[in-house]
Design an enzyme around this catalytic site. Structure first.
Site, short mmCIF file in Angstrom:
data_model
loop_
_atom_site.label_atom_id
_atom_site.label_comp_id
_atom_site.label_asym_id
_atom_site.label_seq_id
_atom_site.Cartn_x
_atom_site.Cartn_y
_atom_site.Cartn_z
N GLY A 12 173.19 -21.88 33.25
CA GLY A 12 172.57 -21.01 32.24
C GLY A 12 171.42 -21.75 31.62
O GLY A 12 170.73 -22.52 32.29
N CYS A 13 171.21 -21.56 30.33
CA CYS A 13 170.12 -22.23 29.62
C CYS A 13 170.24 -23.74 29.80
O CYS A 13 171.31 -24.30 29.62
CB CYS A 13 170.18 -21.86 28.14
N PHE A 14 169.14 -24.40 30.17
CA PHE A 14 169.24 -25.82 30.52
C PHE A 14 169.23 -26.79 29.35
O PHE A 14 169.53 -27.96 29.51
CB PHE A 14 168.20 -26.24 31.56
N TRP A 15 168.90 -26.34 28.14
CA TRP A 15 168.80 -27.28 27.02
C TRP A 15 170.13 -27.95 26.69
O TRP A 15 170.21 -29.16 26.59
CB TRP A 15 168.29 -26.58 25.77
N CYS A 162 173.32 -22.77 23.29
CA CYS A 162 173.48 -21.70 24.28
C CYS A 162 174.67 -21.80 25.21
O CYS A 162 174.67 -21.14 26.23
CB CYS A 162 172.21 -21.57 25.13
#
Length: 175
Positions: A12-15, A162
């Site tokens: 999903g979101c990489f952060w 996230c």
């Protein structure tokens, strides 16, 4: 001798994923980027529309004498919901798909074994099937994301993390 290996994970979101990996002892370096799409050198804006087909990836460079690929996989399975197709929480689209790009036959086997172990644990809890793609990284370019995405949560400690998860721990190895 340089004893480092690379691993590629999409959760999903990489952060938030990048931060989870950089905090593991034995991880030498992390970066975020895009893999698995059709457009060369895609921008974040292009990836976000879903038209390029890329997934948001974390590239993990690790020292296998200090941390095993299996340990990275165990973290991967629990840091997101691998049963959620093309979305994680409120993030929806193919760029948020769950995927592992393997760099060797050994990585592929370990990814499949840990998937099956985790699936058994999920099934016991009445949770759906894992939809994670396990693909070879061979011939699949990794495009580094824009600088402002790199170590995003180091630059923005209160930024959007996230991550959703199944809430099911990875089963401990039986001795």
């Amino acid at each position: 001798m340089n004893s480092s290996e690379k691993a590629y994970f999409a959760t999903g979101c990489f952060w938030g994923a990048e931060r989870r990996f950089w905090n593991i002892d034995g991880v030498i370096e992390t970066s975020v980027g895009y893999m698995g799409g059709v457009r060369p050198n895609p921008s974040y804006e292009q990836v976000c529309t879903g038209v390029t087909g890329h997934a948001e990836m974390v590239e993990v460079t690790f020292d296998p004498t200090r941390v095993s690929y299996r340990r990275l996989l165990e973290e991967f399975w629990v840091m997101h919901d691998p049963t959620s197709l093309n979305r994680q929480g409120g993030d929806i689209g193919t760029q948020y798909r769950s995927a592992i790009f393997t760099t060797s036959e050994s990585q592929k086997l370990q990814a499949e074994v840990t998937r099956d172990v985790y699936q058994a644990a999920l099934t016991r809890e009445g949770i759906d099937q894992i939809v994670t793609e396990i693909l070879s990284a061979e011939g699949v370019p990794y495009y580094l994301a824009e600088e402002y995405h790199q170590k995003y949560l180091q630059k923005n400690p209160n930024g959007y993390d996230c991550h959703s998860s199944t809430g099911v721990a990875f089963p401990a190895l039986a001795n």
